[in-house]
Design an enzyme around this catalytic site. Structure first.
Site, short mmCIF file in Angstrom:
data_model
loop_
_atom_site.label_atom_id
_atom_site.label_comp_id
_atom_site.label_asym_id
_atom_site.label_seq_id
_atom_site.Cartn_x
_atom_site.Cartn_y
_atom_site.Cartn_z
N TRP A 95 0.86 -1.18 0.00
CA TRP A 95 0.00 0.00 0.00
C TRP A 95 0.90 1.23 0.00
CZ3 TRP A 95 -4.31 1.03 4.24
CH2 TRP A 95 -4.97 2.24 3.95
N GLU A 96 0.95 1.92 -1.14
CA GLU A 96 1.80 3.10 -1.29
C GLU A 96 0.95 4.33 -1.58
OE1 GLU A 96 4.90 2.47 -4.16
OE2 GLU A 96 5.13 0.38 -3.62
N SER A 97 0.64 5.11 -0.61
CA SER A 97 1.02 5.05 0.79
C SER A 97 -0.17 5.55 1.58
CB SER A 97 2.22 5.98 1.07
OG SER A 97 3.29 5.69 0.20
#
Length: 385
Positions: A152-154
């Site tokens: 998961w960015e971000s």
């Protein structure tokens, strides 16, 4: 190199015995081991068929298949009929090794359009988190993989960081529950994260920090993305995008990994990211070609990004290894590229060993040249997970 001590020899023997068991048995083992990981993106399937991956020298212990993603409405993890063979081939190739290589499904990805919004929506409520979690476990078992990796960015603010911590806690509980019910070893649970526990983004007040207590408790380890510190988004000066040290700022691998340990995540649960690519610039003046030299734009490559294979194919360039930053660069005329070579990777791996880290991983497996970078960690035998 001096011969190993009796204690170290015993640990090496125990690690070898453990790694000869089934992949899932290894997931539960507390015997010292090392993460030698690499991400295997689906889009490299044609250029790097799983049968071409060199597992023969135990270059890798873990393979991260990138990426699969949840449905934006139901939040169920989606694996299409087209995806299945692209997943099953690397899984089969990895599991058929001796010792077997473990495979994790990586969910998300920085380049996956809109996935951050999906994660945000999914993580905000218990029922949607539960739906997502259960589907990931089902997909993992259906595809015979050994674990799950969240990329998961971000998370954009403190609320999303809180939700991320809740997601990890509930995910771990569900994995343990499924393992107890099925009799299978629990799936590994990891996450790809920013190089530092705290984000360095202008305007972040207060700054975003990861839920380290939940991470320490619930994840097997984190993959700290120790690269892309500099790039095409800043063309004013050259920069080492994965510098181990930076005397002028906190934007460095050593600072980031130290921040993770200081936040409460055990060092053995921190895995260092290594890039198999470089970042390039166009110099303002060919006579000024060091790190931080004035630049006027991006250099060769795809928006200033070059794989290690491409860099090694350059002719007539001057190569420089800079031990002070733990990086390399090369230049020719006004063209300049900063990257990791075999020497800087070896330096970083020695740093990881000295700091008691859990290992290292590469982004990505298809960018190395004849496994030159991948083999640099082979001298290391004992990390604790």
């Amino acid at each position: 190199m001096s011969p190993p001590s009796k204690a170290l020899s015993l640990l090496i023997t125990l690690a070898t015995v453990t790694m000869s068991t089934s992949p899932r048995a290894r997931a539960q083992s507390s015997v010292p081991n090392i993460v030698r990981g690499a991400y295997y993106p689906s889009w490299t399937y044609e250029s790097v068929n799983p049968s071409q991956i060199d597992f023969s020298q135990s270059h890798f212990t873990h393979l991260f298949y990138a990426f699969v993603n949840p449905d934006p409405t139901t939040f169920n993890l989606v694996v299409t009929s087209d995806d299945k063979p692209i997943i099953s081939d690397p899984v089969s190739a990895a599991h058929n090794q001796s010792p077997p290589v473990m495979v994790l499904l990586s969910i998300g990805g920085g380049g996956a359009g809109g996935v951050a919004a999906v994660f945000s929506n999914m993580s905000g409520a218990e029922d949607t988190r539960s739906r997502f979690i259960q589907s990931t476990i089902e997909v993992a078992r259906d595809n015979d993989v050994d674990g799950l990796d969240l990329d998961w960015e971000s998370p954009k603010d403190a609320e999303e960081m809180v939700n991320l911590g809740l997601l990890f806690e509930e995910w771990r509980a569900a994995i343990d529950s499924e393992s107890a019910a099925s009799g299978q070893s629990p799936l590994l649970l990891t996450a790809a994260v920013y190089f530092s526990n705290r984000f360095f983004v202008p305007g972040d007040v207060p700054s975003r920090s990861y839920p380290s207590s939940s991470i320490a408790k619930n994840l097997d380890w984190i993959n700290a993305m120790c690269y892309d510190y500099h790039g095409s988004w800043d063309t004013s000066a050259t920069g080492e995008h994965a510098a181990l040290y930076d005397a002028t700022s906190n934007i460095s691998t050593s600072y980031g990994l130290t921040s993770w340990k200081s936040s409460g995540v055990p060092s053995q649960k921190v895995v260092m990211g290594l890039p198999a690519y470089g970042r390039s610039w166009e110099l303002k003046d060919a006579a000024e070609h060091g790190i931080g030299a004035p630049a006027v734009g991006v250099g060769p490559g795809d928006d200033g990004a070059m794989t290690y294979t491409e860099i090694e194919g350059l002719e007539g360039w001057t190569e420089v290894y800079d031990s002070g930053t733990g990086s390399a660069y090369a230049y020719k005329g006004t063209e300049w590229v900063g990257y990791d070579d075999s020497r800087s990777v070896a330096q970083k791996v020695r740093y990881a060993e000295a700091e008691g880290l859990g290992g290292y991983f590469f982004w990505t497996i298809g960018q190395d040249l004849n496994w030159t970078l991948s083999r640099q960690g082979m001298a290391l035998r004992v990390f604790t997970i």
